[in-house]
Design an enzyme around this catalytic site. Structure first.
Site, PDB file in Angstrom:
ATOM      1  N   PHE A  93       0.806  -1.220   0.000  1.00 43.56           N
ATOM      2  CA  PHE A  93       0.000   0.000   0.000  1.00 43.56           C
ATOM      3  C   PHE A  93       0.841   1.274   0.000  1.00 43.56           C
ATOM      4  O   PHE A  93       0.295   2.378   0.027  1.00 43.56           O
ATOM      5  CB  PHE A  93      -0.965   0.005   1.191  1.00 43.56           C
ATOM      6  CG  PHE A  93      -0.317  -0.127   2.549  1.00 43.56           C
ATOM      7  CD1 PHE A  93       0.244   0.968   3.188  1.00 43.56           C
ATOM      8  CD2 PHE A  93      -0.283  -1.378   3.191  1.00 43.56           C
ATOM      9  CE1 PHE A  93       0.841   0.844   4.436  1.00 43.56           C
ATOM     10  CE2 PHE A  93       0.328  -1.505   4.446  1.00 43.56           C
ATOM     11  CZ  PHE A  93       0.875  -0.395   5.065  1.00 43.56           C
ATOM     12  N   ARG A  97      -4.061   7.377  20.450  1.00 40.54           N
ATOM     13  CA  ARG A  97      -4.492   6.195  19.689  1.00 40.54           C
ATOM     14  C   ARG A  97      -5.911   5.769  20.091  1.00 40.54           C
ATOM     15  O   ARG A  97      -6.699   5.338  19.248  1.00 40.54           O
ATOM     16  CB  ARG A  97      -3.479   5.060  19.838  1.00 40.54           C
ATOM     17  CG  ARG A  97      -2.147   5.437  19.168  1.00 40.54           C
ATOM     18  CD  ARG A  97      -1.093   4.370  19.301  1.00 40.54           C
ATOM     19  NE  ARG A  97      -1.365   3.203  18.471  1.00 40.54           N
ATOM     20  CZ  ARG A  97      -1.114   3.156  17.167  1.00 40.54           C
ATOM     21  NH1 ARG A  97      -0.626   4.193  16.524  1.00 40.54           N
ATOM     22  NH2 ARG A  97      -1.366   2.056  16.486  1.00 40.54           N
ATOM     23  N   THR A 140      -7.035   1.628  12.929  1.00 37.85           N
ATOM     24  CA  THR A 140      -6.537   2.121  11.634  1.00 37.85           C
ATOM     25  C   THR A 140      -7.601   2.031  10.552  1.00 37.85           C
ATOM     26  O   THR A 140      -7.769   2.951   9.761  1.00 37.85           O
ATOM     27  CB  THR A 140      -5.300   1.290  11.207  1.00 37.85           C
ATOM     28  OG1 THR A 140      -4.310   1.382  12.240  1.00 37.85           O
ATOM     29  CG2 THR A 140      -4.715   1.804   9.910  1.00 37.85           C
ATOM     30  N   ARG A 180     -11.787   8.164  13.877  1.00 36.15           N
ATOM     31  CA  ARG A 180     -11.871   7.450  12.592  1.00 36.15           C
ATOM     32  C   ARG A 180     -13.276   6.918  12.341  1.00 36.15           C
ATOM     33  O   ARG A 180     -13.757   6.917  11.202  1.00 36.15           O
ATOM     34  CB  ARG A 180     -10.822   6.343  12.540  1.00 36.15           C
ATOM     35  CG  ARG A 180      -9.421   6.915  12.265  1.00 36.15           C
ATOM     36  CD  ARG A 180      -8.359   5.909  12.544  1.00 36.15           C
ATOM     37  NE  ARG A 180      -7.032   6.329  12.070  1.00 36.15           N
ATOM     38  CZ  ARG A 180      -5.911   5.851  12.574  1.00 36.15           C
ATOM     39  NH1 ARG A 180      -5.942   4.937  13.532  1.00 36.15           N
ATOM     40  NH2 ARG A 180      -4.749   6.271  12.121  1.00 36.15           N
ATOM     41  N   ASN A 230      -8.038   7.747   6.291  1.00 41.24           N
ATOM     42  CA  ASN A 230      -8.485   7.441   7.660  1.00 41.24           C
ATOM     43  C   ASN A 230      -8.312   8.606   8.644  1.00 41.24           C
ATOM     44  O   ASN A 230      -8.185   8.410   9.845  1.00 41.24           O
ATOM     45  CB  ASN A 230      -7.849   6.131   8.167  1.00 41.24           C
ATOM     46  CG  ASN A 230      -6.351   6.237   8.378  1.00 41.24           C
ATOM     47  OD1 ASN A 230      -5.731   7.202   7.959  1.00 41.24           O
ATOM     48  ND2 ASN A 230      -5.781   5.246   9.029  1.00 41.24           N
ATOM     49  N   HIS A 248      -3.262  10.402  11.697  1.00 44.92           N
ATOM     50  CA  HIS A 248      -2.143   9.516  12.018  1.00 44.92           C
ATOM     51  C   HIS A 248      -1.692   9.832  13.435  1.00 44.92           C
ATOM     52  O   HIS A 248      -1.745  10.988  13.853  1.00 44.92           O
ATOM     53  CB  HIS A 248      -0.957   9.755  11.070  1.00 44.92           C
ATOM     54  CG  HIS A 248       0.324   9.128  11.559  1.00 44.92           C
ATOM     55  ND1 HIS A 248       0.628   7.811  11.314  1.00 44.92           N
ATOM     56  CD2 HIS A 248       1.324   9.628  12.324  1.00 44.92           C
ATOM     57  CE1 HIS A 248       1.793   7.535  11.914  1.00 44.92           C
ATOM     58  NE2 HIS A 248       2.228   8.622  12.527  1.00 44.92           N
TER      59      HIS A 248
HETATM   60  P1  CMP Z   1      -1.120   5.472   9.525  1.00 44.62           P
HETATM   61  O1  CMP Z   1      -1.334   5.313  10.972  1.00 44.62           O
HETATM   62  O2  CMP Z   1      -0.931   6.859   9.016  1.00 44.62           O
HETATM   63  O3  CMP Z   1       0.141   4.595   9.082  1.00 44.62           O
HETATM   64  C1  CMP Z   1       0.270   4.012   7.796  1.00 44.62           C
HETATM   65  C2  CMP Z   1      -0.976   4.149   6.982  1.00 44.62           C
HETATM   66  O4  CMP Z   1      -1.077   3.286   5.879  1.00 44.62           O
HETATM   67  C3  CMP Z   1      -2.181   3.829   7.825  1.00 44.62           C
HETATM   68  O5  CMP Z   1      -2.387   4.852   8.764  1.00 44.62           O
HETATM   69  C4  CMP Z   1      -3.256   3.655   6.752  1.00 44.62           C
HETATM   70  O6  CMP Z   1      -3.875   4.888   6.417  1.00 44.62           O
HETATM   71  C5  CMP Z   1      -2.454   3.178   5.532  1.00 44.62           C
HETATM   72  N1  CMP Z   1      -2.757   1.802   5.160  1.00 44.62           N
HETATM   73  C6  CMP Z   1      -3.270   1.392   3.988  1.00 44.62           C
HETATM   74  N2  CMP Z   1      -3.414   0.062   3.947  1.00 44.62           N
HETATM   75  C7  CMP Z   1      -2.973  -0.411   5.144  1.00 44.62           C
HETATM   76  C8  CMP Z   1      -2.865  -1.706   5.726  1.00 44.62           C
HETATM   77  N3  CMP Z   1      -3.239  -2.815   5.072  1.00 44.62           N
HETATM   78  N4  CMP Z   1      -2.378  -1.791   6.978  1.00 44.62           N
HETATM   79  C9  CMP Z   1      -1.974  -0.694   7.667  1.00 44.62           C
HETATM   80  N5  CMP Z   1      -2.054   0.557   7.158  1.00 44.62           N
HETATM   81  C10 CMP Z   1      -2.545   0.695   5.918  1.00 44.62           C
END
Ligand code: CMP
Length: 140
Positions: free
Chosen positions: A58, A86, A92, A103, A113, A116
């Protein structure tokens, strides 16, 4: 313990005009904003921030999304700030996020989402230093 964590309000939430509503969740949750700026991330800046995910499938979409519009990068401070942030954010994947979390209320997909947050003291330290010089942080 008193901690700092790096928070980003992502392009989807900025575009939805819910910056204030999200900041309000942090403030009502007991966190203080001690540094903040709005930025348009470049591919290099976003890619460097998420370097740990470089080999993940991703990664390209993540960098594309994070550069799709302005973000707010900020430092939140408070008791157990990393875990508290968190909890306030929720899972997430917004589809798995508990009701009442940022979220669940403002995000649509795992990419878009809304926010972060740093996931450990080590990543908080690295992520804060990635965006802020020491004199841009205003403890209060
Ligand atoms: P964030 O906490 O910003 O850290 C990495 C980001 O990758 C996560 O939030 C998601 O927005 C994005 N992401 C997309 N696909 C995945 C996945 N399969 N697992 C974890 N994060 C993902």
């Amino acid at each position: 313990a008193n901690q700092r964590t790096l928070s980003i309000i992502k392009p989807d939430a900025v575009a939805k005009n819910v910056i204030g509503e999200i900041e309000s969740r942090f403030e009502k949750g007991g966190l203080k904003i001690v540094a903040a700026k709005m930025l348009q991330l470049s591919d290099e800046k976003a890619g460097g921030f998420y370097a740990e995910h470089k080999e993940r499938p991703f990664f390209k979409d993540l960098v594309g999304f994070m550069t799709s519009g302005p973000v707010i990068v900020q430092v939140l401070e408070g008791e157990d700030a990393i875990a508290k942030n968190r909890d306030l954010m929720g899972a997430t994947n917004p589809k798995e996020a508990a009701p009442g979390t940022i979220r669940a209320d403002f995000a649509e997909t795992i990419d878009a989402n809304a926010v972060h947050g740093s996931d450990s003291p080590e990543s908080a330290e690295r992520e804060i230093a990635y965006f802020f010089a020491a004199d841009e942080i205003c403890p209060r």
